[in-house]
Design an enzyme around this catalytic site. Structure first.
Site, PDB file in Angstrom:
ATOM      1  N   LEU A 180       1.638  -6.407  -5.876  1.00 47.67           N
ATOM      2  CA  LEU A 180       2.148  -6.092  -7.397  1.00 47.67           C
ATOM      3  C   LEU A 180       3.204  -7.331  -7.768  1.00 47.67           C
ATOM      4  CD1 LEU A 180       1.851  -3.971  -9.564  1.00 47.67           C
ATOM      5  CD2 LEU A 180       4.197  -3.369  -8.822  1.00 47.67           C
ATOM      6  N   ASN A 212       0.721  -7.168 -13.544  1.00 52.51           N
ATOM      7  CA  ASN A 212       1.346  -6.140 -14.356  1.00 52.51           C
ATOM      8  C   ASN A 212       1.971  -6.615 -15.630  1.00 52.51           C
ATOM      9  OD1 ASN A 212       1.564  -3.510 -13.581  1.00 52.51           O
ATOM     10  ND2 ASN A 212       3.469  -3.132 -13.153  1.00 52.51           N
ATOM     11  N   ARG A 225       0.303   0.219  -8.823  1.00 51.18           N
ATOM     12  CA  ARG A 225       0.386  -0.265  -7.379  1.00 51.18           C
ATOM     13  C   ARG A 225      -0.530   0.728  -6.582  1.00 51.18           C
ATOM     14  NH1 ARG A 225       4.250  -2.647  -3.856  1.00 51.18           N
ATOM     15  NH2 ARG A 225       5.965  -2.438  -5.615  1.00 51.18           N
ATOM     16  N   ASP A 254       7.698   4.301  -4.884  1.00 52.91           N
ATOM     17  CA  ASP A 254       7.652   4.438  -3.371  1.00 52.91           C
ATOM     18  C   ASP A 254       8.296   5.794  -2.999  1.00 52.91           C
ATOM     19  OD1 ASP A 254      10.315   3.921  -4.538  1.00 52.91           O
ATOM     20  OD2 ASP A 254      10.549   2.454  -2.919  1.00 52.91           O
ATOM     21  N   ARG A 299      17.131   6.436  -8.732  1.00 52.08           N
ATOM     22  CA  ARG A 299      16.561   6.911  -7.630  1.00 52.08           C
ATOM     23  C   ARG A 299      17.239   8.448  -7.252  1.00 52.08           C
ATOM     24  NH1 ARG A 299      13.072   2.945  -5.744  1.00 52.08           N
ATOM     25  NH2 ARG A 299      13.063   3.466  -3.588  1.00 52.08           N
TER      26      ARG A 299
END
EC number: 2.4.1.223
Length: 535
Positions: free
Chosen positions: A284, A313, A344, A449, A492
């Site tokens: 990516l 991207n 991704r 992720d 996150r």
């Protein structure tokens, strides 16, 4: 209702405060209105369901109503009656969501329920809720389930799930890729053959009309596959090329296998049960042409590399005068519809291998590290195998989950900026995983992720595998990444807590297992065995 008294005695109350509904002469009547029953079940861990007294009845509408109401609110059904046949019981694993007890053992029910651990109760309640949502919650789900049941029984294959069509960006190549001394300094160690013939795709596993029930059970219950999407779903669409995982450590050895014996033979061949296999690099990138070119050049001469798919991207196309490196394998530059980190994990049709190495454009990995990770992934094809590990932790003062990137001997996630995973998970991430998770990834431009780790741990109930002692993979001198911003970690934290709400529980699992190479780069005499040793 069950009331536990002193000294282990139990009081069973069968009174109904409201007018009971009409029912069969041999079964217990439904008490009151549906809303009243649901409110009571929300306060219950178990729901007792007594089957009709008529032995010729395998189930009744009253029993089915009680069963579905219990599943809807997350109570564990306890069915009294061994002759009962639960819906689709030849396809669904009801023992993972309900307890069926013969009526003569009614006096033991209390002790059986007390023997269940909290983790077992959580698993059964989660699986029961899943069954209800998937197969019984709406008229559409019921209709689709019936059609899928018929299709499965008469062995009509399902329509293949779609792949993402890759819109290639034309680019010029021909620039001779240089040799990075850090990449090529392997001494006399041969990491494997660099393919000089056309790329070798993974075999296709298409459903067909010759499938027998015996093969059906043996194939789909022996390894994770489409019949295990969100646990134990037997009616999912068939994936076009990733219909099942092929383990390199078990099963029959095909002709030509076993080439990776010892010494040079081991170095020059993968061996195992899939002796010829390659992987695809998915990279990516976003408007960092110099960093991207350097990363692509470092892949020159990498063994077992099928092709590189560069996910562009940015809405701005690459420079027209940009000369792409010639690394010996095709480089496919894919144009995306929008800037999204979810790109991704799209199952691009240009990915022809089961193994995907997801890698950031600023990741800096040596060839021996990549090859070691690939060999480890082949031994655990249903796991994420990568390099940087992270873990989640419970924040007691705030009663919430935290994302932690500190050095630790324990981990629960592997960052997909440098990780191997099966293409199967790309389909699930893009088409099966709840849309709310992908929306949050787009909102924060973060957490993709973490979302993939949640997905794989949810399906396999296994943690990822970390290889080598690396804790970071950023290339020296590269522009500062978004992950260095303080807001990155706050986002996150929010992602983890939101994902837990979507899944209904915390699917991530801790592990202290790490795979390190002890003898992989050790220079031994050629007459000595040279192999991996996992510790």
């Amino acid at each position: 209702m069950l009331h536990e008294l002193e000294k282990g005695r139990v009081l069973v109350e069968f009174t109904c405060k409201n007018q009971p509904k009409p029912s069969l002469p041999t079964e217990w009547a439904l008490c009151g209105e549906r809303e009243d029953r649901l409110e009571l079940l929300k306060l219950s861990t178990f729901a007792l369901i007594i089957t009709p007294g008529d032995p010729h009845l395998v189930i009744s509408s009253g029993c089915a109503t009680r069963l579905f109401e219990a599943l809807e609110v997350g109570a564990v059904p306890v069915v009294l009656g061994e002759q009962v046949q639960l819906p689709y019981q030849d396809m669904l694993q009801w023992n993972e969501a309900a307890l069926v007890v013969p009526k003569p053992r009614v006096t033991e029910v209390h002790f059986l329920l007390r023997s269940l651990s909290d983790s077992d109760l959580l698993a059964m309640r989660r699986q029961g809720r899943f069954l209800w949502e998937t197969y019984f919650s709406t008229a559409d789900s019921i209709f689709n389930t019936v059609l899928a049941m018929i299709r499965t029984r008469i062995q009509i294959p399902a329509a293949p799930i779609r792949e993402e069509a890759a819109a290639e960006i034309p680019h010029r190549s021909g620039k001779a890729a240089g040799t990075d001394p850090n990449m090529a300094d392997n001494g006399d160690l041969d990491l494997g053959p660099v393919e000089t013939e056309p790329p070798y795709a993974s075999p296709k596993y298409l459903r067909n009309f010759t499938l027998t029930v015996t093969d059906f059970y043996r194939s789909w219950n022996s390894a994770p596959g489409p019949f295990h999407l969100f646990p134990h779903t037997p009616f999912d669409p068939v994936l076009p090329s990733e219909a099942k995982f092929l383990g390199s450590g078990t099963g029959f050895r095909p002709i030509g296998g076993g080439a990776g014996g010892s010494g040079k033979e081991f170095q020059a061949a993968l061996g195992g049960n899939v002796p010829r296999e390659q992987f695809t690099v998915v990279m990516l990138t976003y408007e960092r042409e110099e960093v991207l070119m350097n990363s692509l050049e470092r892949l020159n001469g990498l063994p077992y590399l099928n092709k590189v798919v560069v996910v562009w991207n940015s809405p701005k196309l690459p420079s027209e005068d940009l000369l792409w490196p010639d690394i010996g394998v095709p480089i496919m530059v894919v144009r995306t519809e929008k800037n999204s980190l979810n790109n991704r994990f799209l199952p691009w049709n240009e990915i022809e291998t089961e193994a995907i190495l997801s890698i950031d454009d600023d990741a800096h990995l040596r060839h021996d590290e990549i090859m070691f990770g690939f060999r480890v992934w082949r031994e655990a094809r249903d796991r994420i195998v990568g390099f940087p590990g992270r873990y989640h932790a419970w924040d007691i003062p705030h009663q919430s989950w935290l994302y932690n990137s500190n050095y630790s001997c324990e981990l629960s996630m592997v960052l997909t900026g440098a990780a191997f995973f099966h293409k199967y998970y790309a389909y699930l991430y893009s088409y099966v995983m709840p849309q709310a998770i992908r929306d949050m990834v787009d909102e924060y431009i973060n957490c993709e992720d973490i979302a993939m780790n949640f997905l794989v741990s949810h399906i396999t109930r296994k943690p990822p595998i970390k290889v080598t002692s690396r804790w970071t993979f950023r290339c020296p001198g590269c522009p500062q990444a978004l992950s260095h911003d303080d807001s990155h970690f706050h986002e996150r934290h929010k992602c983890i807590n939101f994902f837990v709400k979507v899944y209904g529980y915390m699917p991530l699992l801790y592990t202290q297992f790490r795979v390190d190479s002890v003898l992989f780069k050790t220079r031994l005499p050629h007459d000595k065995t040279k192999c991996f040793k996992f510790i």
